[in-house]
Design a protein around this motif. Structure first.
Motif, PDB file in Angstrom:
ATOM      1  N   ILE A  91     -41.882  15.143   0.884  1.00 44.71           N
ATOM      2  CA  ILE A  91     -42.455  14.238   0.265  1.00 44.71           C
ATOM      3  C   ILE A  91     -43.663  14.262   1.358  1.00 44.71           C
ATOM      4  N   PRO A 114     -38.558   9.055  -4.619  1.00 51.44           N
ATOM      5  CA  PRO A 114     -39.681   9.673  -4.827  1.00 51.44           C
ATOM      6  C   PRO A 114     -40.516   8.554  -6.055  1.00 51.44           C
ATOM      7  N   GLY A 115     -41.744   8.479  -5.394  1.00 50.88           N
ATOM      8  CA  GLY A 115     -43.074   7.702  -6.337  1.00 50.88           C
ATOM      9  C   GLY A 115     -42.358   6.529  -7.241  1.00 50.88           C
ATOM     10  N   THR A 116     -42.111   5.669  -6.539  1.00 47.67           N
ATOM     11  CA  THR A 116     -41.431   3.833  -6.845  1.00 47.67           C
ATOM     12  C   THR A 116     -41.705   3.078  -6.330  1.00 47.67           C
ATOM     13  N   SER A 170     -43.175   0.986  -1.477  1.00 44.98           N
ATOM     14  CA  SER A 170     -43.207   2.380  -2.382  1.00 44.98           C
ATOM     15  C   SER A 170     -43.405   3.385  -1.967  1.00 44.98           C
ATOM     16  N   THR A 171     -42.584   4.402  -2.531  1.00 46.91           N
ATOM     17  CA  THR A 171     -42.467   5.677  -1.552  1.00 46.91           C
ATOM     18  C   THR A 171     -43.597   6.760  -2.629  1.00 46.91           C
ATOM     19  N   GLU A 231     -44.484   9.941  -3.782  1.00 47.14           N
ATOM     20  CA  GLU A 231     -44.242  10.805  -4.933  1.00 47.14           C
ATOM     21  C   GLU A 231     -43.590  12.262  -3.763  1.00 47.14           C
ATOM     22  N   GLU A 286     -43.401  16.060  -3.746  1.00 45.87           N
ATOM     23  CA  GLU A 286     -44.880  17.371  -3.790  1.00 45.87           C
ATOM     24  C   GLU A 286     -43.830  18.036  -4.470  1.00 45.87           C
ATOM     25  N   VAL A 294     -40.626  19.084  -7.395  1.00 43.17           N
ATOM     26  CA  VAL A 294     -39.666  18.551  -7.715  1.00 43.17           C
ATOM     27  C   VAL A 294     -38.447  19.229  -8.553  1.00 43.17           C
ATOM     28  N   VAL A 312     -35.893  13.405  -8.783  1.00 43.32           N
ATOM     29  CA  VAL A 312     -36.510  11.915  -9.467  1.00 43.32           C
ATOM     30  C   VAL A 312     -35.422  11.687 -10.511  1.00 43.32           C
TER      31      VAL A 312
END
Length: 399
Positions: free
Chosen positions: A4, A105-107, A130-131, A133, A135, A137, A229
């Motif tokens: 991340i 991630p991304g949340t 927030s986290t 995104e 890199e 997945v 994710v």
């Protein structure tokens, strides 16, 4: 090493206090004064609440921790933008709360906490973070399919798109439950495709009627080669106890159901003495593919054949099938003359195709074969002992 991208050089804890009566400059922090302050009375020292992580673009993969000073936590909720909550539990003294799940991630998460002081007064606080995104997945492919009915030899199998170097972290998130307490274990192996794979195999063949559920709570888990994710939930049912016994020396196949012989079929297996020999050991029926084109060049046998084949049943990734082979009809039950597959005449193949189910084990024996089906060449987990299989778990206890 996390994959991340951390957008901040350091992640500072957010301190929530009653001195803040409106949102912070970042727009994610809010606190309400205690009850006696609202009434205009003498306020006791307010509780201080801290949330970790905090900020924007922080690293995922860690639990959310809420702590309180000057009071105890009575209610804590952590909710993402879709309204889904992270479950968690307080410490015995009520001074902290930790989520059971890791931040994904991304949340964006909103944390709401209610504290209670020694005198019983309550205070509500709120914060958001927030986290970053992911890199990379990591996604997966599950077998068997959801809500299917399978044979007693079918393992629960997961193939990962990206490498899994943190196998123990991943395996901890894979929860298997069965309707009858079946004993089993995960085992890590390389799929025929070269990808990382983990299978859950019972100690012995499944009992007919067993219901199996997989709850893969992977969202927010770092595999070492990418982040998950999302979570996965699937299940299947085990059908009748069918076992297919193939005796290449006797050139016959026997279908057994619930311990009784249903039918014996003459077959012709792989030609002895070279690359066209069949595999031995236990192979699990992977798929019923019907009429397909078979080309010998795809399995390294040159231009030996290129034809449409009926009633094709895949047994290995390397190309061994059971199928109709009318061109070899004169050899059925007499000699092994195939290019490695288990051939039957048309009528026997049609009947057999209608009887078997994906997941049925084929127990293949014969003196002149090219070896035992490997674990990753289809579903070859039954070719190792239970003790050997258990050591393949990333969570296996070693002396």
């Amino acid at each position: 090493m996390s994959s991340i991208r951390t957008r901040q050089a350091a992640v500072a804890a957010v301190v929530l206090s009653v001195a803040l009566s409106a949102c912070s400059s970042g727009g994610g922090l809010k606190a309400s004064p205690p009850d006696d302050a609202k009434a205009g009375g003498d306020a006791e020292r307010p509780a201080t609440v801290t949330v970790t992580p905090s900020g924007k673009g922080v690293s995922a993969g860690k639990p959310v921790v809420v702590t309180a000073k000057g009071g105890t936590l009575s209610v804590v909720t952590v909710t993402d933008a879709k309204g889904k909550t992270l479950p968690g539990r307080p410490s015995a003294d009520g001074a902290s709360w930790t989520s059971d799940r890791k931040a994904a991630p991304g949340t964006t998460y909103t944390v709401r906490a209610t504290t209670r002081t020694q005198s019983g007064r309550t205070q509500a606080t709120q914060a958001s973070f927030s986290t970053a995104e992911a890199e990379q997945v990591n996604r997966l492919t599950l077998a068997p399919g959801k809500n299917t009915t399978v044979g007693v030899g079918q393992p629960l199998s997961i193939v990962f798109d990206r490498p899994v170097t943190r196998k123990a972290d991943v395996e901890k998130q894979l929860k298997v439950t069965t309707s009858n307490g079946t004993e089993g274990s995960w085992g890590w192996l390389k799929d025929w495709s070269g990808k990382d794979r983990v299978d859950w195999r019972p100690k012995d063949y499944w009992k007919a009627g067993t219901k199996v559920t997989l709850d893969a709570q992977l969202n927010g888990t770092d595999s070492g080669g990418g982040w998950f994710v999302r979570d996965y939930l699937t299940g299947f049912t085990v059908g009748a106890r069918q076992i297919v016994r193939v005796d290449l020396d006797a050139k016959k196949l026997t279908l057994e159901r619930d311990g009784k012989r249903v039918r014996e079929i003459p077959v012709s297996g792989g030609t002895p003495g070279g690359d066209k020999r069949s595999w031995k050991g236990t192979a699990v029926l992977m798929a019923k593919e019907g009429t397909i084109n078979m080309n010998s060049e795809t399995v390294g046998l040159g231009d030996a054949y290129d034809k449409m084949v009926d009633h094709s049943m895949r047994l290995t990734w390397s190309g061994m099938y059971a199928h109709a082979a009318p061109w070899n009809a004169r050899w059925m039950g007499r000699a092994n003359k195939s290019s490695g597959c288990i051939g039957m005449n048309d009528s026997d193949a049609a009947y057999f195709y209608g009887q078997v189910r994906v997941g049925d084990p084929f127990e293949i024996s014969g003196e002149d074969t090219k070896g035992t089906v490997a674990e990753g060449n289809g579903y070859g987990a039954w070719n190792v002992t239970w003790e050997q299989w258990r050591t393949k778990s990333a969570l296996a206890t070693r002396a």
